[in-house]
Design an enzyme around this catalytic site. Structure first.
Site, PDB file in Angstrom:
ATOM      1  N   SER A 160       0.793  -1.220   0.000  1.00 36.12           N
ATOM      2  CA  SER A 160       0.000   0.000   0.000  1.00 36.12           C
ATOM      3  C   SER A 160       0.830   1.276   0.000  1.00 36.12           C
ATOM      4  CB  SER A 160      -0.947   0.051   1.204  1.00 36.12           C
ATOM      5  OG  SER A 160      -0.190   0.215   2.380  1.00 36.12           O
ATOM      6  N   THR A 215      -1.625   0.571  -6.324  1.00 32.40           N
ATOM      7  CA  THR A 215      -1.739   0.042  -4.972  1.00 32.40           C
ATOM      8  C   THR A 215      -3.011   0.616  -4.362  1.00 32.40           C
ATOM      9  OG1 THR A 215      -0.514  -0.359  -2.914  1.00 32.40           O
ATOM     10  CG2 THR A 215      -0.313   1.847  -3.875  1.00 32.40           C
ATOM     11  N   TYR A 216      -3.180   0.419  -3.064  1.00 30.39           N
ATOM     12  CA  TYR A 216      -4.339   0.960  -2.362  1.00 30.39           C
ATOM     13  C   TYR A 216      -3.855   1.879  -1.242  1.00 30.39           C
ATOM     14  CZ  TYR A 216      -3.245  -2.613   1.081  1.00 30.39           C
ATOM     15  OH  TYR A 216      -2.596  -3.387   2.006  1.00 30.39           O
ATOM     16  N   GLY A 238       5.596  -2.272   1.539  1.00 24.61           N
ATOM     17  CA  GLY A 238       5.701  -3.552   0.855  1.00 24.61           C
ATOM     18  C   GLY A 238       6.608  -3.442  -0.358  1.00 24.61           C
ATOM     19  N   PRO A 239       6.380  -4.282  -1.372  1.00 20.87           N
ATOM     20  CA  PRO A 239       7.251  -4.289  -2.545  1.00 20.87           C
ATOM     21  C   PRO A 239       7.372  -2.927  -3.236  1.00 20.87           C
ATOM     22  CG  PRO A 239       5.844  -6.224  -2.558  1.00 20.87           C
ATOM     23  CD  PRO A 239       5.373  -5.355  -1.434  1.00 20.87           C
ATOM     24  N   ALA A 240       6.334  -2.092  -3.139  1.00 18.15           N
ATOM     25  CA  ALA A 240       6.381  -0.762  -3.761  1.00 18.15           C
ATOM     26  C   ALA A 240       7.492   0.100  -3.177  1.00 18.15           C
ATOM     27  CB  ALA A 240       5.037  -0.061  -3.604  1.00 18.15           C
TER      28      ALA A 240
END
Length: 111
Positions: free
Chosen positions: A25, A57-58, A73-75
């Site tokens: 996110s 993403t959100y 996260g991965p972002a």
């Protein structure tokens, strides 16, 4: 038939944090979210002006007036603290109806 149109755009958001081992996110200051008419869990496109990366993403609501813009996260691998972002949301609308006016928030100028 529905088409996707611009609903909201936050321009020149500065990355203030990143947390690789969070579930995912983008965390956005809740006051900025309110200004941009973006709600928690809404899908957004994130465009990094520094490196050209784009991702979806959100949104997670951040502390009000904290100026938090944090990729999780991965972002988190696709930005660095200090990078400038555009955060964009879209709405599905019937093209035969009146167009919605997008909510634009420019964090560089304060508009």
């Amino acid at each position: 038939m529905l088409i996707s149109v611009l609903k909201s755009k936050i321009s020149y958001a500065t990355v203030t944090g990143k947390d690789l081992f969070y579930v995912g996110s983008i965390t956005i200051d809740s006051e900025i979210m309110k200004q941009a008419n973006i709600i928690e869990n809404e899908k957004v496109q994130v465009v990094n002006l520094n490196n050209g990366e784009r991702l979806e993403t959100y949104v997670i609501k951040g502390e009000p007036n904290s100026k938090t813009i944090a990729l999780n996260g991965p972002a988190a691998r696709r930005c660095e603290i200090g990078d400038q972002l555009f955060i964009i949301s879209y709405a599905q609308v019937d093209p035969t109806r009146e167009n919605i006016k997008p909510k634009l928030v420019d964090l560089k100028t304060g508009d």
